[in-house]
Design an enzyme around this catalytic site. Structure first.
Site, PDB file in Angstrom:
ATOM      1  N   ASN A 201      57.153   9.541  34.279  1.00 20.92           N
ATOM      2  CA  ASN A 201      58.435   8.941  34.639  1.00 20.92           C
ATOM      3  C   ASN A 201      59.562   9.919  34.306  1.00 20.92           C
ATOM      4  O   ASN A 201      59.947  10.088  33.150  1.00 20.92           O
ATOM      5  CB  ASN A 201      58.619   7.624  33.887  1.00 20.92           C
ATOM      6  N   GLU A 202      60.058  10.562  35.346  1.00 21.65           N
ATOM      7  CA  GLU A 202      61.068  11.599  35.216  1.00 21.65           C
ATOM      8  C   GLU A 202      62.448  11.002  34.929  1.00 21.65           C
ATOM      9  O   GLU A 202      62.669   9.801  35.137  1.00 21.65           O
ATOM     10  CB  GLU A 202      61.139  12.391  36.527  1.00 21.65           C
TER      11      GLU A 202
END
Length: 681
Positions: A201-202
């Site tokens: 999850n950037e």
């Protein structure tokens, strides 16, 4: 030159790895942290000292202690579920931070802990993958953990990186549904990426995000590149569990180790919840534990600025750290700090200790002034009471260890010039060949030169040489994306880097018989991911130490190198020094060891023990020596996410250090190179 192995070292081959300490860099402590800041007597102490922290954070003196603590929690849940005759559902990551935990769980399995009631969901997978792809997250997880325990194969589930784009959304929905059918996740175990990502999850990921495809950024791709051989081979996306999916877990364990993670750990723990730092959403979970080692905790308020949360036991280093911080807060030089400044910023204890601001100011001013020296090898025939280095012996034999064939000039090129000009006997030891960091076009250019040279000056009809040149060119022309170089191509790339290093040394007036190419075996995998560092690497380093018997050693303290080469090289040097210490080597009694930084980080002001100034001309000479490494300019494969070239990074950091000294009211120089002394354990 590479020295021949002396007879005295042959018996080292027979020593087991356990007898040689191969991880001494992990035990380097720059500031001794009082135990009361991370081991608490009671809940009230913890509540007071951690009041700046929004995520429960457990700090341990070592990675192994932290891994054991997480393993304790995981084992407790697995056994409880087993007694309830229910499956224990785990969501697992594959980062290197988790390997010590997996190793500990494997050890416990061998001692009797069963994983037969465990169901595993892989946290993320590269996307898209081809049918031929062998580098996958699930294969890594199996290699380091699942294949070494008794988890049932039918209880292991993974997101599918080979699924079609049309089907990926439905696939993610089914993955979430499968987790829910099993009662949800009991334990989520992940590391933290350098951008604050959890799973894949950037930054920008919302707290409501569920399993989905996400485009990975350059920093995450660089971390993944170890598995693929090059950044270009890393798939552009990942399929990942979402933030919301992870936050639904009953228990969340997060592991993060080392200085390189310290800033993001602080942001996650003490910052606000924000999509810019996805792991900050852990603040909303009631049963999360962030487990870090002391280097990883170094930026937390209770460790870095303990006077803001508790009474302190004031050491000289802590006082220096406090005053440097106070100068940054008040925007004043040290000698202008007042009693009022101390009182208004939580440092009244120092006034009681020193009697006045002036007394504390002058003490730290003098301490910092004494770190500055234009004589890094010591000034002969001078009083060295307050100098970082001793005056005798003079001249000194100096040995500079450089992990790659340019780290010496990038990190301490100005100091090398000083040592040479002051008539010290300087040796440079290049620890690795650096061959994977050379572009293919450099090899093609080199073969053109060799072919032209042969036509002009040698036997142009030498068929063997011509055939080898064509073979190398054909390999490069037909080379598939991500394919590992042939041994011949790697040899040519190593030759290119050795040539550049020799030219840089000659520019710095270091004779070629003082230039040593160690070619440590751990590096020669031909890939980004290196082989384990072993006794064989230590043997080579120790051999050189015994040959030169240096009075000064310089070694990389720049352990944030993203591919880990610096750390392994430093571990090899420290292990060799440790063996010499155990054998009571006479030369070591009169030797000092200095750690440098440069390519990837700079020393914090409070830790600097020697600082070597550079004039504008000396800084220009340093730049010129870096530029001799032509293959590492614009086309270098591993410049990282910093867009500056290495000479630009070095100059910016050196100028930045000089500016800090200037702001504190000390001497003003064009640039400065900083060092910290290492004392063998």
């Amino acid at each position: 030159m590479l020295c021949k192995q002396p007879l005295v070292l042959k018996n080292l081959i027979n020593k087991s790895e356990s007898m040689v300490r191969l991880n001494l860099s992990s035990q380097i402590v720059f500031n001794k942290v009082p135990r009361n800041l991370y081991q608490f007597k009671n809940i009230l102490d913890r509540s007071q000292i951690t009041r700046m922290e929004r995520v429960p954070t457990d700090v341990f003196a070592s990675i192994s202690e932290g891994a054991n603590s997480i393993a304790d929690g995981i084992e407790k849940v697995i056994r409880a579920k087993e007694q309830e005759k229910k499956p224990c559902v785990m969501a697992l990551g594959t980062g290197t931070s988790l390997i010590p935990i997996y190793e500990e769980l494997i050890r416990r399995h061998q001692a009797g802990l069963s994983f037969k009631n465990v169901v595993v969901f892989n946290g993320y997978e590269y996307y898209p993958l081809t049918s031929e792809s062998s580098s996958t997250c699930i294969s890594q997880l199996k290699k380091v953990f699942l294949d070494r325990i008794d988890v049932e194969k039918e209880n292991v589930f993974s997101l599918d990186g080979k699924i079609s784009q049309d089907s990926v959304s439905e696939h993610c929905r089914q993955y979430e549904e499968h987790i829910d059918k099993l009662g949800g996740i009991d334990i989520a175990l992940f590391g933290i990426g350098r951008t604050g990502n959890i799973a894949a999850n950037e930054p920008g990921s919302s707290s409501a995000s569920i399993s989905r495809v996400i485009l990975t950024d350059d920093l995450l791709r660089a971390e993944m590149a170890r598995s693929f051989g090059s950044n270009d081979q890393v798939p552009p996306c990942c399929i990942t569990m979402g933030i919301a999916t992870i936050l639904k877990a009953n228990n969340i364990y997060i592991a993060a180790w080392g200085d390189e993670k310290s800033m993001i750990i602080r942001d996650i723990t003490e910052g606000k919840m924000t999509e810019a730092v996805p792991a900050s959403f852990l603040q909303s979970h009631n049963h999360v534990r962030l487990v870090v080692d002391l280097p990883g905790a170094s930026q937390l308020t209770r460790i870095k600025l303990p006077w803001l949360v508790t009474s302190c036991s004031w050491t000289d280093k802590l006082v220096r750290s406090a005053l440097i911080w106070l100068c940054s807060i008040t925007q004043k030089p040290i000698l202008k700090l007042t009693n009022k400044d101390y009182n208004e910023n939580g440092l009244s204890e120092l006034l009681a200790l020193y009697g006045s601001a002036y007394n504390a100011n002058i003490k730290i001013f003098n301490d910092l002034q004494h770190t500055i020296t234009g004589w890094p090898g010591g000034k002969p025939n001078a009083d060295d009471t307050y100098r970082p280095e001793r005056a005798t012996p003079y001249p000194k034999r100096v040995l500079v260890f450089s992990p790659h064939p340019d780290d010496d000039v990038i990190s301490m090129g100005g100091t090398i010039q000083r040592l040479v000009n002051q008539k010290h006997d300087v040796h440079i030891a290049y620890e690795t060949s650096g061959n994977i960091a050379v572009g293919d076009e450099e090899v093609v250019r080199f073969t053109h030169f060799v072919k032209g040279f042969n036509k002009l000056f040698t036997n142009a009809n030498d068929k063997a040489a011509s055939d080898k040149i064509e073979e190398i060119r054909d390999f490069i022309a037909s080379k598939k994306e991500g394919e590992t170089d042939s041994r011949d191509v790697l040899a040519v790339k190593g030759l290119i880097r050795r040539g550049e290093a020799r030219i840089a040394c000659l520019y710095n007036k270091i004779p070629l018989d003082h230039v040593h190419f160690l070619n440590l075996p751990f590096y020669e995998s031909g890939k980004i991911e290196k082989l384990p560092m072993t006794v064989k690497d230590v043997e080579i380093v120790r051999q050189l130490l015994q040959t030169i018997k240096p009075h000064q050693i310089y070694v990389a303290g720049d352990l944030a190198d993203p591919h880990g080469t610096h750390r392994k090289c430093t571990d090899a040097v420290l292990a060799a020094i440790n063996l010499e210490k155990d054998d009571k080597a006479e030369w070591l009694k009169d030797c000092r060891i200095w750690m440098y930084r440069g390519a990837w980080a700079e020393w914090e002001m409070e830790n600097i023990e020697m600082c070597v100034p550079m004039s504008p001309e000396e800084l220009r000479n340093k730049r010129n020596s870096i530029l001799k490494h032509q293959s590492q300019m614009e086309s270098a494969p591993f410049l990282g996410n910093d867009e500056r070239l290495f000479w630009q990074r070095a100059e910016d950091r050196n100028r930045g250090t000089a500016e800090l000294y200037d702001k504190l009211g000390l001497a003003c120089y064009e640039a400065m190179e900083a060092f910290v002394e290492y004392k063998p354990l």
